[in-house]
Design a protein around this motif. Structure first.
Motif, PDB file in Angstrom:
ATOM      1  N   PHE A   1      -2.874 -25.839  19.979  1.00 51.51           N
ATOM      2  CA  PHE A   1      -3.242 -24.517  20.490  1.00 51.51           C
ATOM      3  C   PHE A   1      -3.161 -23.480  19.376  1.00 51.51           C
ATOM      4  O   PHE A   1      -4.061 -22.645  19.218  1.00 51.51           O
ATOM      5  N   CYS A   2      -2.080 -23.516  18.604  1.00 52.91           N
ATOM      6  CA  CYS A   2      -1.900 -22.514  17.540  1.00 52.91           C
ATOM      7  C   CYS A   2      -2.965 -22.642  16.461  1.00 52.91           C
ATOM      8  O   CYS A   2      -3.498 -21.630  15.985  1.00 52.91           O
ATOM      9  N   TRP A   3      -3.292 -23.879  16.061  1.00 49.02           N
ATOM     10  CA  TRP A   3      -4.343 -24.042  15.056  1.00 49.02           C
ATOM     11  C   TRP A   3      -5.665 -23.449  15.557  1.00 49.02           C
ATOM     12  O   TRP A   3      -6.343 -22.722  14.823  1.00 49.02           O
ATOM     13  N   THR A   4      -6.018 -23.751  16.787  1.00 46.49           N
ATOM     14  CA  THR A   4      -7.274 -23.226  17.334  1.00 46.49           C
ATOM     15  C   THR A   4      -7.255 -21.702  17.378  1.00 46.49           C
ATOM     16  O   THR A   4      -8.240 -21.039  17.010  1.00 46.49           O
ATOM     17  N   ALA A   5      -6.129 -21.131  17.820  1.00 45.86           N
ATOM     18  CA  ALA A   5      -6.026 -19.675  17.936  1.00 45.86           C
ATOM     19  C   ALA A   5      -6.066 -19.008  16.573  1.00 45.86           C
ATOM     20  O   ALA A   5      -6.764 -18.004  16.370  1.00 45.86           O
ATOM     21  N   VAL A   6      -5.334 -19.546  15.598  1.00 44.67           N
ATOM     22  CA  VAL A   6      -5.262 -18.940  14.267  1.00 44.67           C
ATOM     23  C   VAL A   6      -6.615 -19.027  13.562  1.00 44.67           C
ATOM     24  O   VAL A   6      -7.098 -18.055  12.965  1.00 44.67           O
ATOM     25  N   GLU A   7      -7.242 -20.185  13.638  1.00 42.86           N
ATOM     26  CA  GLU A   7      -8.480 -20.387  12.887  1.00 42.86           C
ATOM     27  C   GLU A   7      -9.686 -19.703  13.535  1.00 42.86           C
ATOM     28  O   GLU A   7     -10.761 -19.621  12.929  1.00 42.86           O
ATOM     29  N   SER A   8      -9.508 -19.198  14.747  1.00 37.69           N
ATOM     30  CA  SER A   8     -10.603 -18.469  15.405  1.00 37.69           C
ATOM     31  C   SER A   8     -10.381 -16.955  15.404  1.00 37.69           C
ATOM     32  O   SER A   8     -11.210 -16.209  15.939  1.00 37.69           O
ATOM     33  N   LEU A   9      -9.290 -16.490  14.804  1.00 40.25           N
ATOM     34  CA  LEU A   9      -9.022 -15.051  14.763  1.00 40.25           C
ATOM     35  C   LEU A   9     -10.104 -14.336  13.973  1.00 40.25           C
ATOM     36  O   LEU A   9     -10.447 -14.731  12.860  1.00 40.25           O
TER      37      LEU A   9
END
Length: 310
Positions: free
Chosen positions: A165-173
């Motif tokens: 979840f964190c990777w997806t959220a960070v890389e889509s910021l």
């Protein structure tokens, strides 16, 4: 021979002034934390004080994070507890296994933690952390916890989902705000895939500078926009992102920019010896409890960057 009257004014050095402020105003937990970090106090005393906030479900409550009042466990309280445990070298063992079980129970199917669990509804909380029945998944609450657990080599089944979840959220910021960037950095600084973390951090650093999310010249704060909902003066500075020199966020700023930021942090110590809170104060009790927390963290940041504190 008459006794010399006791002075009520704080002593002269920054650390001594802060100590005076902490003994005068802080909760027992922050008093014990100050003693641990600056007066050679013991870790056991900190952990004993922290245990007063622990609930039977493995989470923490009782206004440990001062903007959420009441006894119920909350992810933000529990994240605060983990930061305290990490700071005293106690982030492991059965205590953290219990915490991870609590985090699993309150997380979404994708492993994300809500900013505020609906159980908070019956108790006072800050107006800028609204309680809703179906709280959205939040990098703000999940990133710091996941990064911290990885940094301390904690492994739990929930972490696999939460990490993705964190990777997806960070890389889509794209369009972001300072607190969300802080949460992203907290995740990236502990993420096991270091090359991926460095690439993501480089992109975020460019975003921070392009969107002017860090005040690079403290004498010209008015040139930096405040995001919607932030209080007047609630700016963020380089040291807010890079609280330790080896943070990936430290690469975003020049030595001169970081030096000005730390100069500003040191100068923010107030006459009573404590540091101010920059966000909106909504209740006297929460503001009073926050200032010693902010004071301990300001001193730790200055010392981590090699600044003398007294």
């Amino acid at each position: 021979m008459s006794e010399k009257p006791l002075s009520s004014s704080p002593p002269a050095t920054p650390l001594a002034r802060a100590e005076h402020f902490v003994w005068l105003t802080a909760r027992v937990l922050e008093q014990r934390r100050f003693a641990y970090h600056f007066l050679r106090g013991g870790a056991d005393q900190v952990e004993t004080a922290l245990a007063a906030y622990l609930n039977e479900d493995g989470g923490y409550g009782h206004a440990l994070e001062p903007d959420l009042r009441g006894p119920v466990s909350q992810p933000l309280h529990t994240a605060h507890a983990l930061r305290v445990l990490e700071s005293i070298g106690r982030c492991g063992g059965l205590r953290v296994e219990r915490i991870c079980r609590y985090l699993t129970e309150v997380s979404t199917h994708e492993g994300a933690l809500p900013a505020i669990h609906p159980s908070q509804r019956d108790y006072p909380s800050a107006p800028f952390v609204p309680v809703v029945d179906l709280p959205p998944s939040a990098l703000l609450s999940t990133g710091p916890v996941v990064g911290l657990l990885h940094r301390n080599q904690v492994w739990h089944a929930w972490l696999f989902r939460a990490t993705e979840f964190c990777w997806t959220a960070v890389e889509s910021l794209e369009k972001s705000h300072p607190y969300e960037i802080e949460a992203a950095v907290a995740f990236l600084d502990g993420a096991p895939d270091r090359s991926r973390a460095e690439a993501a951090a480089d992109r975020l650093g460019r975003l921070v500078r392009e969107q002017r999310l860090a005040v690079l010249d403290p004498d010209r704060q008015e040139d930096y926009p405040l995001p919607d909902g932030y209080a007047p003066g609630e700016h963020h500075f380089p040291h807010d992102y890079a609280r330790v020199p080896d943070s990936l966020a430290a690469r975003w700023f020049t030595e001169e920019e970081m030096a000005r930021s730390l100069d500003r942090l040191a100068a923010d110590q107030e006459e009573d010896g404590g540091w101010p809170i920059r966000w909106r104060a909504w209740a006297p009790g929460s503001a009073l409890e926050w200032r010693p927390i902010v004071t301990v963290e300001a001193l730790r940041t200055l010392r981590a960057h090699g600044r003398p504190v007294g």
